[in-house]
Design a protein around this motif. Structure first.
Motif, PDB file in Angstrom:
ATOM      1  N   ASN A 179      -8.216   1.845  -4.101  1.00 57.87           N
ATOM      2  CA  ASN A 179      -7.303   2.359  -4.854  1.00 57.87           C
ATOM      3  C   ASN A 179      -7.331   3.634  -5.042  1.00 57.87           C
ATOM      4  O   ASN A 179      -6.648   4.507  -4.456  1.00 57.87           O
ATOM      5  CB  ASN A 179      -6.169   1.758  -6.123  1.00 57.87           C
ATOM      6  CG  ASN A 179      -6.343   0.695  -6.139  1.00 57.87           C
ATOM      7  OD1 ASN A 179      -6.033  -0.007  -4.713  1.00 57.87           O
ATOM      8  ND2 ASN A 179      -6.339  -0.665  -7.484  1.00 57.87           N
TER       9      ASN A 179
ATOM     10  N   LYS B  10      -3.366  -0.141   0.393  1.00 60.28           N
ATOM     11  CA  LYS B  10      -4.600  -0.634  -1.251  1.00 60.28           C
ATOM     12  C   LYS B  10      -4.240  -1.961  -0.861  1.00 60.28           C
ATOM     13  O   LYS B  10      -5.165  -2.259  -0.930  1.00 60.28           O
ATOM     14  CB  LYS B  10      -3.510  -0.040  -2.214  1.00 60.28           C
ATOM     15  CG  LYS B  10      -3.625   1.246  -2.674  1.00 60.28           C
ATOM     16  CD  LYS B  10      -3.261   2.113  -3.777  1.00 60.28           C
ATOM     17  CE  LYS B  10      -3.324   3.569  -4.022  1.00 60.28           C
ATOM     18  NZ  LYS B  10      -2.296   3.571  -5.596  1.00 60.28           N
ATOM     19  N   LYS B  11      -3.178  -2.973  -0.865  1.00 58.99           N
ATOM     20  CA  LYS B  11      -3.582  -4.070  -1.123  1.00 58.99           C
ATOM     21  C   LYS B  11      -4.862  -4.636  -0.197  1.00 58.99           C
ATOM     22  O   LYS B  11      -5.241  -5.215   0.099  1.00 58.99           O
ATOM     23  CB  LYS B  11      -1.755  -4.935  -1.053  1.00 58.99           C
ATOM     24  CG  LYS B  11      -1.916  -6.239  -0.973  1.00 58.99           C
ATOM     25  CD  LYS B  11      -0.776  -6.863  -0.801  1.00 58.99           C
ATOM     26  CE  LYS B  11      -0.622  -6.629   0.410  1.00 58.99           C
ATOM     27  NZ  LYS B  11       1.305  -6.984   0.337  1.00 58.99           N
TER      28      LYS B  11
ATOM     29  N   SER C  88       1.207   1.175  -1.467  1.00 60.16           N
ATOM     30  CA  SER C  88       0.943  -0.429  -1.519  1.00 60.16           C
ATOM     31  C   SER C  88      -0.021  -0.208  -0.479  1.00 60.16           C
ATOM     32  O   SER C  88      -0.682  -1.944  -1.249  1.00 60.16           O
ATOM     33  CB  SER C  88       1.656  -0.135  -2.529  1.00 60.16           C
ATOM     34  OG  SER C  88       3.504  -1.104  -2.172  1.00 60.16           O
TER      35      SER C  88
ATOM     36  N   GLU D 212       6.061   4.847  -0.597  1.00 58.50           N
ATOM     37  CA  GLU D 212       5.442   4.167  -1.351  1.00 58.50           C
ATOM     38  C   GLU D 212       4.957   2.743  -1.703  1.00 58.50           C
ATOM     39  O   GLU D 212       3.896   2.633  -1.698  1.00 58.50           O
ATOM     40  CB  GLU D 212       6.506   4.513  -3.091  1.00 58.50           C
ATOM     41  CG  GLU D 212       7.345   5.600  -3.323  1.00 58.50           C
ATOM     42  CD  GLU D 212       7.782   6.044  -3.158  1.00 58.50           C
ATOM     43  OE1 GLU D 212       8.490   7.960  -3.244  1.00 58.50           O
ATOM     44  OE2 GLU D 212       8.411   5.722  -2.060  1.00 58.50           O
TER      45      GLU D 212
END
Length: 312
Positions: A212, A265-266, A262, A258
């Motif tokens: 992250n 990262k996932k 995310s 956004e």
């Protein structure tokens, strides 16, 4: 004897740092086996070593290709083995580092042999794909090779979204009348070096935290602008990778920025999990916590080499 010290492990675990320290310790050079770092247009999103790191030890196969070049694992095997022959002509050691399991295996073991596919079958499969889309390839792959399809669905589902890989699976199966997977792991190619495999791992929560943080740094370092610079070419095979696909969806108006971040990262966390699954199958790898002191790792390598020398 010649020794290829090979550093493996999931993304963001510290492989680059360790490989540089090992190259400095053994006075040798580094072969990169990270297929995402081959392309010079993709530096931020692939975590290419920074100029200071690159200057700390001689690296090979970092940003030596363009996204417009056709370059596959077979090309890499040929080029990297040639480079290793050169390096070993003047040094008993070399370091290889990367998170691309297929590319690591190509150097350590050689590639599997597959039958030739007639041009007519290639054209048939491609034509059906262009008419029916990815669902055609996925359905054909599952029909011809159900066991391998189940394995990839569990271990590496991202492959099932890659039309180039799926077309290859289907072509070979149709041409040979045998499942694609029946040709895997059928041979071991003799090498003129002994691999010393070092695996890095960490507590999963810590590993995910590092991932992250790395993604946040990439965004700060200009990943969005880098993705914009190649957006026109988003269908190229080199760009079918985490960190770019998610931003392309944002540029297409499908998601917010956004949400895209995310998703990066996932998907990177999922990728790291698949990397570990792949690498943990290597019975001859020595695994160390990513925080292990360099001295402990070099001591293991020295003992490994001493033991090998006693056998000859």
């Amino acid at each position: 004897m010649k020794y290829l010290i090979t550093v493996i492990g999931p993304t963001a675990i510290g492989k680059t740092t360790l490989s540089i320290k090992l190259a400095q310790h053994f006075g040798c050079e580094i072969i990169s086996a990270d297929s995402r770092q081959f392309y010079r247009e993709m530096s931020v999103g692939t975590a290419v070593p920074d100029p200071e790191e690159l200057a700390s030890a001689k690296h090979h196969f970092i940003q030596h290709k363009s996204i417009f070049d056709t370059y596959n694992v077979g090309d890499f095997e040929k080029d990297a083995i040639s480079k290793l022959d050169e390096l070993f002509s003047r040094n008993d050691y070399a370091v290889m580092v990367g998170g691309s399991g297929l590319y690591i295996d190509a150097i350590l073991n050689g590639l599997d042999s597959f039958p030739d596919v007639p041009a007519a079958i290639r054209e048939l499969v491609r034509g059906n794909y262009e008419k029916q889309g990815l669902s055609y390839l996925a359905s054909e792959f599952e029909k011809h090779d159900p066991a391998y399809h189940r394995q990839l669905l569990s271990d590496n589902p991202q492959t099932l979204q890659n039309p180039h890989r799926l077309m290859r699976f289907v072509e070979v199966s149709i041409a040979s009348g045998r499942p694609y997977s029946s040709y895997l792991n059928q041979k071991q190619t003799p090498r003129n070096f002994i691999p010393v495999i070092i695996g890095l791992e960490a507590d999963r929560d810590l590993m995910y935290s590092h991932i992250n943080e790395r993604v946040d740094r990439m965004i700060s370092n200009g990943l969005i602008n880098e993705a914009k610079s190649v957006y026109t070419y988003k269908d190229l095979n080199a760009l079918q990778t985490v960190g770019y696909r998610e931003l392309f969806d944002h540029f297409d108006g499908k998601t917010t920025i956004e949400f895209a971040v995310s998703e990066i990262k996932k998907n990177t966390r999922r990728f790291a999990k698949r990397q570990l699954t792949w690498f943990k199958r290597k019975a001859n790898a020595a695994w160390f916590d990513a925080a292990t002191d360099l001295t402990q790792i070099t001591q293991y390598i020295d003992e490994f080499i001493d033991n090998r020398k006693q056998l000859f």
